[in-house]
Design an enzyme around this catalytic site. Structure first.
Site, mmCIF file in Angstrom:
data_model
loop_
_atom_site.group_PDB
_atom_site.id
_atom_site.type_symbol
_atom_site.label_atom_id
_atom_site.label_comp_id
_atom_site.label_asym_id
_atom_site.label_seq_id
_atom_site.Cartn_x
_atom_site.Cartn_y
_atom_site.Cartn_z
ATOM 1 N N HIS A 22 0.748 -1.274 0.048
ATOM 2 C CA HIS A 22 -0.054 -0.007 -0.101
ATOM 3 C C HIS A 22 0.976 1.124 -0.108
ATOM 4 O O HIS A 22 1.936 1.304 -0.130
ATOM 5 C CB HIS A 22 -0.910 0.274 1.177
ATOM 6 C CG HIS A 22 -0.286 0.065 2.750
ATOM 7 N ND1 HIS A 22 0.425 1.171 3.061
ATOM 8 C CD2 HIS A 22 -0.210 -1.001 3.544
ATOM 9 C CE1 HIS A 22 0.897 0.756 4.147
ATOM 10 N NE2 HIS A 22 0.602 -0.514 4.493
ATOM 11 N N CYS A 31 3.293 -4.699 6.561
ATOM 12 C CA CYS A 31 3.009 -4.724 5.279
ATOM 13 C C CYS A 31 4.466 -4.403 4.186
ATOM 14 O O CYS A 31 5.456 -3.975 4.851
ATOM 15 C CB CYS A 31 2.172 -3.474 4.997
ATOM 16 S SG CYS A 31 0.540 -3.835 5.699
#
Length: 444
Positions: free
Chosen positions: A151, A159
């Site tokens: 992202h 992430c």
């Protein structure tokens, strides 16, 4: 003269408007009106044409944690893949090694299938693509975690976080490939490039056996330049294998009888022969030295300047290559002892040998000579000096290299599957063997 300058300025403005690029080649996110439909920059489209890549041809994503790189590979007209773009990962949390459980701040390592349902246009981190963790390998090995994404926003807790401009391009690559008929994009997440030198450098890691398994898939791609067919059996990954007879792949069950196509077998054998020579040279070059892998805090310290004057949410983490170093065993022990003391000692606490051993395990390292049962520096070097993964005659200390396999790794069982997405095309689902599907090597 003035008219010439005006004409030149108008020409430049038209060019920039046509490809939506800023002068330095990055997209100006503040000017993007529809991030979901934002086209790829003109510089990338031109490179695709140069490489004979259809605009909507399939893609593959590769991640290398250690150097903080994300690569986009795209199919050319001949169905071979070539790299079309690479990005510096702005932030990834934790350290090298797979994600094991919810909350460990580790970013996934392994082979993941991304479908149109994994695209999230409404992410609070600008745009996001779910990594598909946990996959079948993770699930059958009891690994847990959720909402692990690629992202924007440059802030990570497990992430792979990019800048908004980067995720805008990555999202566009995936969107166009899905619209071209690709039903599943393979994400290959590695700790580092699985070269002989890197494998030798990380030979003392407790994750080494897991990484040898990932290397089999890495090798298959390096040889074929096509994403390998992936399946799971006996709780391990297998690559580019065809089940024989009525055999089927089941993540927890024994692997069925499998075969590797002769052409691929020969190519992998040649690749492995070169690897063995390079591994032996790498071991000589290392000369007993050990790699000190930095903590996330040590990585962040390297890029502290990048955060100055920015929002607190912007948190680049740097690369392990920049913050780590090769050291002598004695210095390695001192560095690890200092780290463990900082991580585990409370005011007035004295670190005993057992405490150190426990902390070493939590720190995902093998401390030289810590406690009974732990490998010493000498034993680590001796064990890993044996033939590298895939050798014809592995030693007893090495686990057998997983046999390669054939089916796509998908999220199954009790693991939640994303809801259907309008971009998923039922008409392009892969046919079954009885419907005439040909193994990939028929084209290779």
């Amino acid at each position: 003269m003035r008219l010439r300058h005006i004409a030149y300025a108008l020409l430049m403005a038209t060019a920039l408007a046509g490809c939506n690029d800023t002068i330095d080649g990055a997209i100006d996110v503040s000017k993007v009106k529809n991030k979901v439909e934002q086209p790829l920059p003109g510089r990338i489209v031109a490179e695709m044409q140069k490489k004979n890549m259809p605009r909507n041809s399939p893609i593959m994503i590769r991640v290398f944690k250690e150097e903080g790189k994300m690569e986009i590979w795209k199919a050319k007209a001949d169905n071979r893949f070539d790299k079309i773009a690479d990005y510096d990962i702005c932030a990834w949390s934790g350290k090298l090694g797979p994600k094991v459980k919810e909350g460990d701040r580790q970013a996934p390592e392994g082979f993941y299938n991304l479908t149109p349902a994994h695209l999230n246009p409404n992410s609070k981190y600008y745009l996001a693509i779910n990594t598909g963790f946990p996959n079948r390998y993770d699930a059958v090995n009891g690994r847990s975690g959720s909402n692990l994404m690629i992202h924007g926003a440059c802030s990570s807790s497990g992430c792979y976080s990019m800048t908004d401009a980067q995720i805008l391009e990555i999202y566009a690559f995936a969107r166009d490939a899905f619209r071209g008929g690709q039903s599943s994009v393979q994400l290959q997440a590695f700790p580092f490039r699985m070269t002989a030198e890197n494998m030798a450098r990380h030979r003392n890691s407790e994750n080494f056996e897991f990484w040898k398994m990932l290397k089999a898939g890495y090798d298959n791609f390096e040889v074929t330049k096509r994403p390998p067919e992936v399946n799971v059996c006996e709780k391990k990954y297998v690559f580019n294998q065809q089940a024989q007879g009525s055999g089927q792949f089941s993540a927890a069950a024994a692997c069925p009888p499998m075969s590797t196509p002769p052409a691929l077998t020969a190519a992998l054998a040649s690749y492995e022969k070169e690897y063995q020579v390079a591994y032996a040279k790498a071991m000589d070059k290392l000369d007993g030295k050990l790699w000190y892998e930095p903590t996330e805090a040590e990585r962040k310290a390297i890029v502290a300047e990048k955060r100055k004057g920015r929002d607190l949410a912007y948190a680049p983490t740097g690369t392990s290559l920049a913050a780590g170093k090769l050291v002598e065993p004695e210095e390695f022990e001192k560095l690890m002892a200092a780290r463990l003391a900082k991580q585990t000692a409370k005011p007035g606490q004295i670190l005993t040998a057992s405490t150190q051993a426990s902390a070493a395990k939590q720190g995902r390292v093998v401390l030289p000579g810590t406690a009974p049962g732990n490998r010493s520096t000498m034993s680590v070097q001796t064990a890993m000096a044996a033939p590298a993964p895939g050798a014809a005659a592995p030693t007893a200390s090495q686990t057998a290299r997983p046999q390669p396999d054939m089916a796509q790794a998908t999220t199954t069982g009790s693991v939640p599957v994303p809801a259907p997405n309008p971009l998923a095309y039922a008409a392009v689902q892969q046919p079954t063997e009885t419907e005439g599907k040909k193994p990939f090597w028929k084209f290779w």
